[in-house]
Design an enzyme around this catalytic site. Structure first.
Site, PDB file in Angstrom:
ATOM      1  N   GLY A  29       0.737  -1.164   0.107  1.00  0.00           N
ATOM      2  CA  GLY A  29      -0.023   0.147   0.168  1.00  0.00           C
ATOM      3  C   GLY A  29       0.683   1.322   0.015  1.00  0.00           C
ATOM      4  N   ASN A  30       0.127   2.254  -0.354  1.00  0.00           N
ATOM      5  CA  ASN A  30       0.960   3.815  -0.216  1.00  0.00           C
ATOM      6  C   ASN A  30      -0.166   4.679  -0.158  1.00  0.00           C
ATOM      7  OD1 ASN A  30       0.517   3.527  -3.173  1.00  0.00           O
ATOM      8  ND2 ASN A  30       2.232   2.028  -2.807  1.00  0.00           N
ATOM      9  N   THR A  45       8.978   3.957   0.390  1.00  0.00           N
ATOM     10  CA  THR A  45       8.856   2.522   0.215  1.00  0.00           C
ATOM     11  C   THR A  45       9.733   1.798   1.157  1.00  0.00           C
ATOM     12  OG1 THR A  45       9.416   1.055  -1.728  1.00  0.00           O
ATOM     13  CG2 THR A  45      11.185   2.554  -1.260  1.00  0.00           C
ATOM     14  N   GLY A  46       9.001   0.461   1.157  1.00  0.00           N
ATOM     15  CA  GLY A  46       9.730  -0.626   2.061  1.00  0.00           C
ATOM     16  C   GLY A  46       9.420  -0.367   3.605  1.00  0.00           C
ATOM     17  N   SER A  75       6.961   2.790  -4.346  1.00  0.00           N
ATOM     18  CA  SER A  75       7.187   2.444  -5.884  1.00  0.00           C
ATOM     19  C   SER A  75       5.911   2.562  -6.410  1.00  0.00           C
ATOM     20  CB  SER A  75       7.454   0.995  -5.425  1.00  0.00           C
ATOM     21  OG  SER A  75       6.495   0.298  -4.831  1.00  0.00           O
ATOM     22  N   GLU A  76       4.941   2.900  -5.878  1.00  0.00           N
ATOM     23  CA  GLU A  76       3.735   3.189  -7.030  1.00  0.00           C
ATOM     24  C   GLU A  76       3.510   4.650  -7.180  1.00  0.00           C
ATOM     25  OE1 GLU A  76       2.629   1.048  -8.601  1.00  0.00           O
ATOM     26  OE2 GLU A  76       2.663  -0.719  -7.424  1.00  0.00           O
ATOM     27  N   HIS A  95      -3.962   3.743  -1.882  1.00  0.00           N
ATOM     28  CA  HIS A  95      -3.802   2.605  -2.545  1.00  0.00           C
ATOM     29  C   HIS A  95      -3.482   1.413  -1.360  1.00  0.00           C
ATOM     30  CE1 HIS A  95      -2.693  -0.875  -4.764  1.00  0.00           C
ATOM     31  NE2 HIS A  95      -1.236  -0.816  -4.512  1.00  0.00           N
ATOM     32  N   HIS A  97      -4.462  -3.073  -0.517  1.00  0.00           N
ATOM     33  CA  HIS A  97      -4.970  -4.483  -1.166  1.00  0.00           C
ATOM     34  C   HIS A  97      -6.023  -4.991  -0.103  1.00  0.00           C
ATOM     35  CE1 HIS A  97      -0.441  -4.765  -2.473  1.00  0.00           C
ATOM     36  NE2 HIS A  97      -1.277  -3.685  -3.280  1.00  0.00           N
ATOM     37  N   HIS A 158      -4.435  -7.125  -8.465  1.00  0.00           N
ATOM     38  CA  HIS A 158      -3.457  -6.140  -7.367  1.00  0.00           C
ATOM     39  C   HIS A 158      -4.283  -5.764  -6.443  1.00  0.00           C
ATOM     40  CE1 HIS A 158      -0.341  -2.950  -7.446  1.00  0.00           C
ATOM     41  NE2 HIS A 158      -0.573  -3.237  -6.113  1.00  0.00           N
TER      42      HIS A 158
HETATM   43 ZN   LIG Z   1      -0.209  -2.384  -4.214  1.00  0.00          ZN
END
Ligand SMILES: [Zn+2]
Length: 288
Positions: A29-30, A45-46, A75-76, A95, A97, A158
């Protein structure tokens, strides 16, 4: 507009909620927020979204180039930038999941049936953006195709993405997408969905207009033939009130009988002797 520090704290809070609700696992997620005209504040990220601190956030420009921050941006980020590029009024992108909504995205089933009035009036339809490799421009391009007309999208194989004019509104839309997915799943497991009629959908569109509910595009009207227009939201709604949608596969496999459960108290059911015997034998088996 909120001060940078306050926005960082809000992103930490939204990340914690996404994690607590199991909308993300591990470092999934982000989240991003638009600061002013040319800056984006994003999660790094990470890291797990459940355990972020305000100092972890990264500030970038509108091309994704890092301006401030010790860590690297999400990363997104390309997908987030695609949203900001096409929707100038949007100030936040979330974002995640969430499992049930992502299940629909994996199954290739969009959440585009007129089932819940509140979802029709707010998000409208929730289509599926084509699959694109995560972190590449493919995914950003897939989102681009739908984002002009929708505030909530499923991402094929995704997850999901939601957008709004501020962070918490974008997060609440993610809650709505997952809640709607869960309700849709239960209804389909029960064997059928009773859809809102086209007439009711038109009425809900009028409510949207009257109360000024912000929606990126109107619901498509089949009569005017504008369902092919990408600038409206396509919803599946029957023209006859009360018409039900029965899962044809469930009927084919005998899990349900068309029309079952739709009888009134005084309605009569006719069975052949063979069917009656089978029902009794089945009931006796279950008694044992
Ligand atoms: Zn994702």
């Amino acid at each position: 507009m909120k001060h940078d520090e306050a926005v960082r704290a809000d992103i930490v809070e939204v990340g914690r909620r996404l994690y607590d609700r199991c909308f993300v696992a591990s470092n999934d997620g982000n989240i991003s927020v638009r600061l002013g005209d040319d800056r984006i504040l994003t999660t790094p990220t990470g890291v797990s979204k459940g355990f972020m601190t305000p100092d972890m956030m990264v500030t970038t420009d509108l091309t994704g180039r890092k301006v401030i921050g010790d860590r690297e941006p999400s990363s997104e980020l390309l997908m987030h930038l695609a949203v900001y590029e096409h929707r100038p009024e949007i100030r936040s992108v979330v974002h995640a999941h969430p499992p049930t909504a992502t299940g629909f995205a994996v199954a290739g089933i969009p959440l585009d049936r007129a089932v819940l009035a509140e979802v029709v009036t707010t998000l409208g339809s929730i289509p599926i953006a084509d699959y694109g490799t995560p972190s590449t421009s493919e995914l950003a391009d897939a989102v681009r195709a739908h984002i002009k007309a929708h505030d909530g999208l499923l991402l094929a194989n995704h997850g999901a993405v939601t957008v709004a004019d501020e962070l918490f509104a974008a997060y609440y839309k993610m809650e709505t997408v997952e809640h709607f997915a869960r309700i849709s799943l239960v209804a389909r497991q029960l064997g059928r969905e009773r859809l809102l009629s086209r007439e009711e959908v038109d009425r809900l569109q009028t409510l949207r207009d009257r109360y000024g509910i912000a929606a990126p595009a109107p619901l498509c009207s089949p009569e005017s033939g504008d369902q092919l227009d990408v600038a409206c939201q396509t919803l599946e709604a029957p023209s006859l009130p009360g018409q039900r949608l029965v899962d044809p596969e469930a009927v084919a496999t005998g899990r349900i009988t068309p029309g079952s459960g739709q009888l009134g108290d005084r309605d009569e059911v006719r069975l052949t002797y063979r069917q009656l015997t089978a029902l009794i034998a089945d009931a006796v088996t279950h008694l044992r």
